[in-house]
Design a protein around this motif. Structure first.
Motif, PDB file in Angstrom:
ATOM      1  N   LEU A  40      -9.130 -17.127   1.423  1.00 31.56           N
ATOM      2  CA  LEU A  40      -9.380 -15.749   1.857  1.00 31.56           C
ATOM      3  C   LEU A  40     -10.250 -14.973   0.875  1.00 31.56           C
ATOM      4  O   LEU A  40     -10.550 -13.805   1.124  1.00 31.56           O
ATOM      5  CB  LEU A  40      -8.049 -15.011   2.048  1.00 31.56           C
ATOM      6  CG  LEU A  40      -7.120 -15.585   3.128  1.00 31.56           C
ATOM      7  CD1 LEU A  40      -5.837 -14.767   3.227  1.00 31.56           C
ATOM      8  CD2 LEU A  40      -7.817 -15.629   4.482  1.00 31.56           C
ATOM      9  N   GLY A  41     -10.661 -15.606  -0.223  1.00 33.27           N
ATOM     10  CA  GLY A  41     -11.504 -14.931  -1.198  1.00 33.27           C
ATOM     11  C   GLY A  41     -10.862 -13.680  -1.767  1.00 33.27           C
ATOM     12  O   GLY A  41     -11.474 -12.615  -1.838  1.00 33.27           O
ATOM     13  N   LEU A  42      -9.610 -13.799  -2.200  1.00 32.43           N
ATOM     14  CA  LEU A  42      -8.849 -12.618  -2.623  1.00 32.43           C
ATOM     15  C   LEU A  42      -9.365 -12.042  -3.942  1.00 32.43           C
ATOM     16  O   LEU A  42      -9.599 -10.844  -4.054  1.00 32.43           O
ATOM     17  CB  LEU A  42      -7.366 -12.980  -2.758  1.00 32.43           C
ATOM     18  CG  LEU A  42      -6.668 -13.453  -1.483  1.00 32.43           C
ATOM     19  CD1 LEU A  42      -5.206 -13.773  -1.778  1.00 32.43           C
ATOM     20  CD2 LEU A  42      -6.770 -12.408  -0.380  1.00 32.43           C
ATOM     21  N   GLY A  43      -9.500 -12.863  -4.958  1.00 34.69           N
ATOM     22  CA  GLY A  43      -9.840 -12.352  -6.277  1.00 34.69           C
ATOM     23  C   GLY A  43      -8.603 -11.902  -7.022  1.00 34.69           C
ATOM     24  O   GLY A  43      -7.516 -11.736  -6.442  1.00 34.69           O
ATOM     25  N   ALA A  44      -8.732 -11.673  -8.313  1.00 37.33           N
ATOM     26  CA  ALA A  44      -7.588 -11.357  -9.166  1.00 37.33           C
ATOM     27  C   ALA A  44      -6.909 -10.052  -8.771  1.00 37.33           C
ATOM     28  O   ALA A  44      -5.675  -9.968  -8.733  1.00 37.33           O
ATOM     29  CB  ALA A  44      -8.037 -11.293 -10.627  1.00 37.33           C
ATOM     30  N   ALA A  45      -7.671  -9.012  -8.446  1.00 33.99           N
ATOM     31  CA  ALA A  45      -7.082  -7.707  -8.135  1.00 33.99           C
ATOM     32  C   ALA A  45      -6.258  -7.763  -6.851  1.00 33.99           C
ATOM     33  O   ALA A  45      -5.126  -7.273  -6.795  1.00 33.99           O
ATOM     34  CB  ALA A  45      -8.182  -6.659  -8.022  1.00 33.99           C
ATOM     35  N   ARG A  46      -6.821  -8.351  -5.786  1.00 39.39           N
ATOM     36  CA  ARG A  46      -6.090  -8.435  -4.525  1.00 39.39           C
ATOM     37  C   ARG A  46      -4.868  -9.340  -4.649  1.00 39.39           C
ATOM     38  O   ARG A  46      -3.816  -9.050  -4.084  1.00 39.39           O
ATOM     39  CB  ARG A  46      -7.013  -8.963  -3.422  1.00 39.39           C
ATOM     40  CG  ARG A  46      -8.034  -7.951  -2.919  1.00 39.39           C
ATOM     41  CD  ARG A  46      -8.831  -8.536  -1.768  1.00 39.39           C
ATOM     42  NE  ARG A  46      -9.639  -7.535  -1.110  1.00 39.39           N
ATOM     43  CZ  ARG A  46     -10.342  -7.759  -0.001  1.00 39.39           C
ATOM     44  NH1 ARG A  46     -10.322  -8.961   0.552  1.00 39.39           N
ATOM     45  NH2 ARG A  46     -11.047  -6.796   0.545  1.00 39.39           N
ATOM     46  N   LEU A  47      -5.013 -10.427  -5.397  1.00 37.21           N
ATOM     47  CA  LEU A  47      -3.880 -11.323  -5.603  1.00 37.21           C
ATOM     48  C   LEU A  47      -2.769 -10.615  -6.369  1.00 37.21           C
ATOM     49  O   LEU A  47      -1.578 -10.749  -6.038  1.00 37.21           O
ATOM     50  CB  LEU A  47      -4.343 -12.563  -6.367  1.00 37.21           C
ATOM     51  CG  LEU A  47      -3.389 -13.752  -6.414  1.00 37.21           C
ATOM     52  CD1 LEU A  47      -3.050 -14.229  -5.020  1.00 37.21           C
ATOM     53  CD2 LEU A  47      -3.993 -14.882  -7.234  1.00 37.21           C
ATOM     54  N   GLY A  48      -3.147  -9.840  -7.371  1.00 41.90           N
ATOM     55  CA  GLY A  48      -2.152  -9.072  -8.112  1.00 41.90           C
ATOM     56  C   GLY A  48      -1.452  -8.058  -7.239  1.00 41.90           C
ATOM     57  O   GLY A  48      -0.231  -7.864  -7.334  1.00 41.90           O
ATOM     58  N   THR A  49      -2.198  -7.393  -6.373  1.00 47.02           N
ATOM     59  CA  THR A  49      -1.601  -6.429  -5.437  1.00 47.02           C
ATOM     60  C   THR A  49      -0.615  -7.118  -4.507  1.00 47.02           C
ATOM     61  O   THR A  49       0.472  -6.597  -4.219  1.00 47.02           O
ATOM     62  CB  THR A  49      -2.698  -5.739  -4.611  1.00 47.02           C
ATOM     63  OG1 THR A  49      -3.591  -5.062  -5.498  1.00 47.02           O
ATOM     64  CG2 THR A  49      -2.106  -4.739  -3.643  1.00 47.02           C
ATOM     65  N   LEU A  50      -0.979  -8.291  -4.024  1.00 48.75           N
ATOM     66  CA  LEU A  50      -0.111  -9.057  -3.135  1.00 48.75           C
ATOM     67  C   LEU A  50       1.215  -9.386  -3.804  1.00 48.75           C
ATOM     68  O   LEU A  50       2.294  -9.181  -3.236  1.00 48.75           O
ATOM     69  CB  LEU A  50      -0.832 -10.338  -2.719  1.00 48.75           C
ATOM     70  CG  LEU A  50      -0.110 -11.262  -1.747  1.00 48.75           C
ATOM     71  CD1 LEU A  50      -0.093 -10.669  -0.353  1.00 48.75           C
ATOM     72  CD2 LEU A  50      -0.784 -12.630  -1.728  1.00 48.75           C
ATOM     73  N   LEU A  51       1.158  -9.890  -5.033  1.00 50.32           N
ATOM     74  CA  LEU A  51       2.370 -10.262  -5.763  1.00 50.32           C
ATOM     75  C   LEU A  51       3.210  -9.030  -6.098  1.00 50.32           C
ATOM     76  O   LEU A  51       4.450  -9.065  -6.022  1.00 50.32           O
ATOM     77  CB  LEU A  51       1.999 -11.017  -7.040  1.00 50.32           C
ATOM     78  CG  LEU A  51       1.270 -12.356  -6.818  1.00 50.32           C
ATOM     79  CD1 LEU A  51       0.852 -12.963  -8.147  1.00 50.32           C
ATOM     80  CD2 LEU A  51       2.151 -13.322  -6.047  1.00 50.32           C
ATOM     81  N   LEU A  52       2.540  -7.938  -6.473  1.00 54.25           N
ATOM     82  CA  LEU A  52       3.264  -6.707  -6.773  1.00 54.25           C
ATOM     83  C   LEU A  52       3.966  -6.177  -5.536  1.00 54.25           C
ATOM     84  O   LEU A  52       5.110  -5.695  -5.611  1.00 54.25           O
ATOM     85  CB  LEU A  52       2.297  -5.660  -7.324  1.00 54.25           C
ATOM     86  CG  LEU A  52       2.913  -4.306  -7.696  1.00 54.25           C
ATOM     87  CD1 LEU A  52       3.923  -4.468  -8.817  1.00 54.25           C
ATOM     88  CD2 LEU A  52       1.811  -3.326  -8.117  1.00 54.25           C
ATOM     89  N   LEU A  53       3.322  -6.275  -4.374  1.00 50.67           N
ATOM     90  CA  LEU A  53       3.919  -5.794  -3.132  1.00 50.67           C
ATOM     91  C   LEU A  53       5.209  -6.542  -2.822  1.00 50.67           C
ATOM     92  O   LEU A  53       6.219  -5.930  -2.437  1.00 50.67           O
ATOM     93  CB  LEU A  53       2.921  -5.971  -1.982  1.00 50.67           C
ATOM     94  CG  LEU A  53       3.411  -5.546  -0.590  1.00 50.67           C
ATOM     95  CD1 LEU A  53       3.684  -4.053  -0.546  1.00 50.67           C
ATOM     96  CD2 LEU A  53       2.386  -5.949   0.472  1.00 50.67           C
ATOM     97  N   ILE A  54       5.195  -7.847  -3.004  1.00 52.66           N
ATOM     98  CA  ILE A  54       6.414  -8.632  -2.750  1.00 52.66           C
ATOM     99  C   ILE A  54       7.542  -8.178  -3.669  1.00 52.66           C
ATOM    100  O   ILE A  54       8.690  -8.010  -3.241  1.00 52.66           O
ATOM    101  CB  ILE A  54       6.123 -10.137  -2.947  1.00 52.66           C
ATOM    102  CG1 ILE A  54       5.145 -10.627  -1.876  1.00 52.66           C
ATOM    103  CG2 ILE A  54       7.414 -10.950  -2.890  1.00 52.66           C
ATOM    104  CD1 ILE A  54       4.692 -12.060  -2.077  1.00 52.66           C
ATOM    105  N   GLN A  55       7.226  -7.964  -4.939  1.00 55.88           N
ATOM    106  CA  GLN A  55       8.243  -7.539  -5.905  1.00 55.88           C
ATOM    107  C   GLN A  55       8.811  -6.170  -5.561  1.00 55.88           C
ATOM    108  O   GLN A  55      10.031  -5.963  -5.565  1.00 55.88           O
ATOM    109  CB  GLN A  55       7.638  -7.512  -7.308  1.00 55.88           C
ATOM    110  CG  GLN A  55       7.376  -8.879  -7.909  1.00 55.88           C
ATOM    111  CD  GLN A  55       8.641  -9.551  -8.410  1.00 55.88           C
ATOM    112  OE1 GLN A  55       9.657  -8.906  -8.612  1.00 55.88           O
ATOM    113  NE2 GLN A  55       8.589 -10.850  -8.570  1.00 55.88           N
TER     114      GLN A  55
END
Length: 406
Positions: A40-55
């Motif tokens: 999906l071409g997320l990149g570090a910022a989007r991936l970090g947002t995704l993980l933070l959202l789950i938490q």
């Protein structure tokens, strides 16, 4: 009596299975992240947002999950939410874009919060029936499930399966497995099948005592986050370890913690909660002291020895708190506080250490978990002595069944 003995053993096997399945799903999700990022071409910022959202969503759902479990029982909570949570693992495999992935991640976070509270609270209820420590080994099986997911993902990729196929297979298999493992779970003390009466409550914990347990749980998870997120970085940045050797720092820690959790119940049974926390805090403090000293003398070998000791100590802290809360008669919503403290610690710990490391250096930052470990060694036994003893009364038949089940 034979029926009661069989029910206890089957319930214990079911709890082992649900912990392992939950750990497997978490491990499969972690193993799939690089593939999802690339697809999906997320990149570090989007991936970090995704993980933070789950938490964050998971933390919020834990607050609600305890209250729901008080009403429908922990078994009911797991039966309704557990299989659905495992099924959501399909989302990262099929999500067509980032926005869809965020929605699915939020749903997964809700499920993670419900399942974590349900698993831990039900394991405490089962321990009340056994009348001896059994909680620690369940957490060990969670770690084994995560390790198995990583290994099987690697095997699947080697055999030519794509990450999407692996995730779909894992989601379907884990959904069926979790549903099967929840079938033998026990009704809580004081409630039989079909009885709508509220479960027996052995004791009431005051706000101050609940706050003390929360702070101990928060400290324990902050200590753990220091190893989970910074052990490898310490090896690379402070000790200038080779790229092939630096990742072994966390591996040493994780293996020590898993083994000690699998073997920790007899230790806790012999020592009791207060001395167990004293020993756990002391081991964790000594481990961090060796890690901090490794930058000046000893190097990577001394750091690995430190992470090994820290893993052994940290392994006992959270299981002891869950058991003590159960022995004091805590309700599922009380027990959920420890899960909430854990998510809070794992959310805040890495960032706090990072900010301190940026302002000073990583060695100074890792003094924080070292001090917290020493504080647990001192405050833990004091708190355990002040917890009320509220074991749920058992009939002679149940006591006989428990002895047979052991």
């Amino acid at each position: 009596m034979r029926s009661d003995t069989t029910a206890l053993r089957r319930a214990r096997g079911g709890v082992f299975g649900t912990f392992a399945t939950s750990g497997f799903v978490m491990g499969a999700w972690a193993a799939a992240l690089p593939s999802v990022d690339h697809r999906l071409g997320l990149g570090a910022a989007r991936l970090g947002t995704l993980l933070l959202l789950i938490q964050v969503v998971g933390l919020a759902s834990m607050i609600v999950a305890g209250k729901i479990a008080d009403r429908i029982t922990t078994r009911g909570l797991l039966r309704w939410t557990g299989p659905a949570t495992q099924l959501v693992l399909i989302a990262p495999a099929l999500a067509p874009d980032y926005r869809t992935l965020l929605v699915c991640a939020a749903l997964y976070g809700v499920g993670v919060g419900f399942v974590e509270v349900g698993l831990n609270a039900h394991s405490v209820e089962l321990e009340r029936h056994y009348q001896r420590p059994i909680v620690s080994s369940f957490h060990g099986f969670w770690s084994l499930g995560g390790a198995a997911a990583g290994a099987l993902t690697s095997l699947g990729l080697t055999l030519g399966l794509g990450n999407q196929s692996i995730l779909v297979i894992a989601a379907l298999a884990c959904t069926a497995a979790f549903a099967a493992f929840t079938r033998p779970l026990l009704a809580p003390p004081g409630r039989a099948d079909g009885d709508s009466a509220a479960p027996a409550r052995a004791g009431r914990l005051g706000v101050i005592m609940l706050g003390a347990i929360f702070v101990l749980g928060l400290g324990g998870h902050l200590i753990e986050s220091g190893a989970v997120d910074w052990a490898n970085l310490h090896a690379a940045r402070v000790l200038d370890a080779d790229d092939a050797l630096a990742p072994l720092s966390y591996t040493v820690f994780a293996c020590a913690m898993t083994v000690f959790r699998l073997l920790g119940d007899p230790i806790r049974a012999r020592l009791g909660p207060g001395p167990a926390l004293l020993g756990a805090g002391t081991l964790a403090t000594a481990g961090y002291a060796l890690v901090l000293a490794s930058g000046a003398v000893g190097g990577l070998a001394l750091a690995w020895a430190g992470w090994l000791l820290a893993g052994c100590g940290i392994a006992l802290i959270v299981p002891v708190l869950f058991s003590a809360m159960g022995q004091a008669g805590g309700s599922p919503s009380d027990i959920a506080l420890i899960s909430i403290s854990g998510s809070t610690g794992m959310l805040l710990g890495p960032a706090a250490i990072g900010y301190i490391a940026d302002a000073a250096d990583l060695t100074v930052a890792l003094m924080v978990p070292a001090v917290l470990a020493a504080a647990i060694a001192v405050a833990g036994p004091i708190t355990m002595r002040r917890l009320p003893s509220g074991a749920v009364p058992e009939t002679a038949e149940v006591r006989t069944s428990v002895a047979a089940a052991r």
